[in-house]
Design an enzyme around this catalytic site. Structure first.
Site, PDB file in Angstrom:
ATOM      1  N   CYS A 270       0.699  -1.315   0.095  1.00 39.42           N
ATOM      2  CA  CYS A 270      -0.115  -0.116  -0.159  1.00 39.42           C
ATOM      3  C   CYS A 270       0.922   1.366   0.124  1.00 39.42           C
ATOM      4  O   CYS A 270       0.623   2.167  -0.812  1.00 39.42           O
ATOM      5  CB  CYS A 270      -1.089  -0.142   1.226  1.00 39.42           C
ATOM      6  SG  CYS A 270      -0.348   0.072   2.792  1.00 39.42           S
TER       7      CYS A 270
ATOM      8  N   HIS B 233      -1.810   1.256   7.067  1.00 43.06           N
ATOM      9  CA  HIS B 233      -2.498   1.432   5.669  1.00 43.06           C
ATOM     10  C   HIS B 233      -2.187   2.944   5.409  1.00 43.06           C
ATOM     11  O   HIS B 233      -2.609   3.942   6.281  1.00 43.06           O
ATOM     12  CB  HIS B 233      -3.784   0.664   5.758  1.00 43.06           C
ATOM     13  CG  HIS B 233      -4.077   0.503   4.203  1.00 43.06           C
ATOM     14  ND1 HIS B 233      -3.640  -0.479   3.323  1.00 43.06           N
ATOM     15  CD2 HIS B 233      -5.154   1.073   3.422  1.00 43.06           C
ATOM     16  CE1 HIS B 233      -4.314  -0.274   2.177  1.00 43.06           C
ATOM     17  NE2 HIS B 233      -5.256   0.484   2.234  1.00 43.06           N
TER      18      HIS B 233
ATOM     19  N   ASP C 194      -7.801   3.978  -3.249  1.00 45.57           N
ATOM     20  CA  ASP C 194      -6.926   3.131  -2.749  1.00 45.57           C
ATOM     21  C   ASP C 194      -6.702   2.079  -3.817  1.00 45.57           C
ATOM     22  O   ASP C 194      -7.190   0.961  -4.153  1.00 45.57           O
ATOM     23  CB  ASP C 194      -7.541   2.296  -1.705  1.00 45.57           C
ATOM     24  CG  ASP C 194      -6.482   1.412  -0.832  1.00 45.57           C
ATOM     25  OD1 ASP C 194      -5.408   1.473  -1.226  1.00 45.57           O
ATOM     26  OD2 ASP C 194      -6.943   0.895   0.121  1.00 45.57           O
TER      27      ASP C 194
END
Length: 278
Positions: free
Chosen positions: A69, A108, A133
């Site tokens: 991420c 994250h 995302d």
């Protein structure tokens, strides 16, 4: 420096218009998720992934690699900013698999993206801001931007998501991204607040998740989304999920089989020393 847009677009196979519109954002996010795999190979072989844009370009754009991420969303944020979108970085807490009441660290990274000229339902809470995302890497992950309007259910590329607000102990409300499972069951993916995350904080979170001995990323995770399904490698277990939901599970035995799998099906040229975990 900034990422070379022409090289990046070639990497993800995208040739759309570059005006910073919602349609462009949708198309880019989907192309990125399909074009660059999710993987944590560097962590597994003992390296902290660099978040410098030059290193991300060398690895994710030019190097037949993917990332997790912090890498994926850092790269994508730079691309969006070059195109004229407003981007705010938020650190979040992954809730998938968490026990009731468990508070996980902010490991994250997600993006709040403003589309110039407003957006869906201007004047409503969230306005033209969308949650983006490209680094969650699962069958429940976002494939398109999600308007940041609490309670709004949005279907994108066959997946349904919504954002809900929770009351918090502190002054900032908590936003929770949820995904729909069959039977209209909603699961929580990640929670975050709208406090912008400065780059040094993102760097600390990246270092923590890649070095802590109990980090889940010390175990091999590789995932790739295709138009017709999803591949997920967890240790030595390969799970294939077809578009109709059919799931098949295989075992990967030995480093040669792993290397062949990574190259042929994930499009990854792995560094030396990667082995399937028993």
């Amino acid at each position: 420096m900034s990422v070379d847009l022409d090289k990046y677009f070639a990497r993800i196979g995208w040739d759309g218009g570059r005006a910073p519109t919602l349609d462009t954002l949708r198309s880019l996010q989907h192309a990125h998720v399909l074009g660059i795999p999710f993987e944590n190979i560097d962590v597994v072989v003992g390296t902290v992934p660099s978040l410098d844009l030059s290193d991300l370009e060398a690895k994710l754009v030019a190097g037949s690699r993917g990332g997790y991420c912090f890498e994926q969303n850092t790269l994508f944020a730079d691309v969006l900013e070059q195109l004229g979108y407003g981007v705010t970085r938020y650190t979040g807490r992954v809730r998938v698999g968490a026990r009731p009441g468990e508070i996980r660290p902010r490991t994250h990274l997600v993006l709040g993206v403003e589309v110039p000229g407003g957006g869906e339902r201007p004047g409503t809470a969230g306005g033209g801001r969308h949650l983006v995302d490209v680094g969650f890497g699962s069958t429940d992950a976002l494939l398109e931007p999600l308007p940041m309007i609490p309670g709004l259910v949005r279907e994108g590329r066959g997946r349904r998501h919504r954002l809900v607000l929770e009351e918090a102990d502190g002054p900032a409300p908590v936003w929770v991204l949820q995904a729909a499972r069959p039977g209209d069951t909603w699961i929580e993916l990640v929670s975050f607040t709208l406090d912008a995350a400065p780059l040094p904080d993102i760097g600390v979170a990246n270092w923590h998740v890649s070095t802590h001995p109990r980090s889940p990323f010390r175990r091999l995770f590789v995932q790739r989304t295709h138009p017709d399904g999803h591949l997920a490698l967890d240790g030595s277990t390969l799970t294939r999920t077809a578009r109709d939901g059919t799931v098949t599970v295989e075992r990967v035995d030995g480093p040669e089989a792993l290397r062949e799998l990574l190259e042929s099906e994930f499009g990854i040229t792995p560094p030396p020393g990667v082995r399937p975990e028993r």
